[in-house]
Design an enzyme around this catalytic site. Sequence first.
Site, PDB file in Angstrom:
ATOM      1  N   CYS A 102      -3.018 -11.214  -7.538  1.00  0.00           N
ATOM      2  CA  CYS A 102      -4.215 -11.819  -8.124  1.00  0.00           C
ATOM      3  C   CYS A 102      -4.062 -11.934  -9.652  1.00  0.00           C
ATOM      4  CB  CYS A 102      -5.462 -11.049  -7.691  1.00  0.00           C
ATOM      5  SG  CYS A 102      -6.996 -11.952  -7.960  1.00  0.00           S
ATOM      6  N   HIS A 133      -4.703 -11.477  -1.595  1.00  0.00           N
ATOM      7  CA  HIS A 133      -4.694 -10.010  -1.583  1.00  0.00           C
ATOM      8  C   HIS A 133      -4.037  -9.491  -0.301  1.00  0.00           C
ATOM      9  CE1 HIS A 133      -7.233  -9.260  -5.127  1.00  0.00           C
ATOM     10  NE2 HIS A 133      -7.678 -10.475  -4.859  1.00  0.00           N
ATOM     11  N   GLU A 168      -3.397  -6.526   0.433  1.00  0.00           N
ATOM     12  CA  GLU A 168      -4.053  -5.273   0.837  1.00  0.00           C
ATOM     13  C   GLU A 168      -5.375  -5.517   1.554  1.00  0.00           C
ATOM     14  OE1 GLU A 168      -4.098  -6.607  -2.089  1.00  0.00           O
ATOM     15  OE2 GLU A 168      -5.922  -6.091  -3.202  1.00  0.00           O
TER      16      GLU A 168
END
Lengths: 262, 206
Positions: free
Chosen positions: B79, B187, B189
């Site tokens: 990001c 993202h 994660e």
Amino acid sequence: MLTKRIIPCLDVKDGRVVKGVSFVNLRDAGDPVEVATFYDQAGADELCFLDITASHENRGILLDVVSHTAEQAFMPLTVGGGVRTLDDIRQLLNAGADKVSINTAAVQNPDFVTEAANRFGTQCIVVAVDAKQVTSPSENPPRWEIFTHGGRNPTGLDAIEWAKHMEAKGAGEILLTSMDQDGQQDGYDLPLTAAVSDAVSIPVIASGGAGTLEHLYDALATGKADAVLAASIFHFLTFSVAEAKTYLGSRGLPIRQVNGNE
Amino acid sequence: MIAIIDYEMGNLRSVQKGFETVGHEAVVTRDPAIIDRASHVVLPGVGAFGDCVKNLTQFGLVEPLRRSLSQGKPFLGICLGLQVLFTESEEFGSHQGLDIFKGKVKRFSSGEHQDKGLKIPHMGWNTIDIQAPSPLLKEIEPESYVYFVHSYYIEPVEPKIICTETTYGITFVSSIAHDNVFACQFHPEKSQRVGLQLLRNFGAWN
């Protein structure tokens, strides 16, 4: 293509899921972390925790729940309820929430939304808008106003104008709940949802009233919502997330299917 | 050991736990000595571009970061950790980035997107269109879904660094890959199975 999001919502009180979740295959259906992990594996697009703990002193329990969830569920998590200060937001984000939903505090002080967006980034600030129709069903055009404290306190604020105002103040997303439809399971408030979706250029999550898969479709198609939030229909396994996604995909909406394909 | 750089730009626990879940040890740190010793370096980040550069500078992390990049250590930017590698951003006025790669960070045009009924931020699950192979995309299907939340995107000068593209009103670069660097706008994660696979691949990258 960006897909429409399906977001199960859990009401959490003193660290426990309330309003019941009837998963047969969970050891402890009252444990928000376990339920969150279930929805992660079930392919939900995001998850929402609404904290309805009355006392602010029990905040630590919620933070524990959020941090354990973020350690086990690799999906976006929004947390709302009782968010009043920048410190409340910081604690929730540090615990692992990706977005924080603000409701009453935004009505009391709209600049709070700006402060929060400047400090933490607009993408993590969701403003929860609880709206109730104030015109009689025969009146046209309909009008909705903002209520706080779970629909008890009227504010006199027009819901559409309020949503636009919140966007201007820095909200990254609107969580729009129809107080008339919430808990009724007979469909989202489509005119309200469409009016707010048209009025703002930030994403809108429709909430309140889901009872069937067609209701989800209507909120996304007719209501033009970017995401739908639902509680009971998923918790009571009326429909699984996968069934909802298969249905919505078959109706032609862009949906991330649970097996990973569109 | 993987060092996840902590410069107060968002929660890093999910990134760390993501690595642990797929069997890679990861520490969250802002200690230059630990970053120097690490085999892999991760620069995550959510928030504003200007704060990102300011915090990296204030915590004395710019030099350790440049060092690990020039040493050829596997590097993952997520990001803001992607955006800050570029020359400059137009977020709230103009801000200078680290200029590792030539290019700009631009905002999605609100008028143009609104005309198409598209909301900003670009928030939710979208597909990646793979433009160039990368060890980080091993066992990740073409057109896989990943999670995005951003209003700005990168516009690299050098097309050769483009790894994946994503379409949201316009087609933008959703990840880059060059030598020891992989950086993505989405993202991993927060991207469930696909994201964890990317983290697994990163940890195994030498």
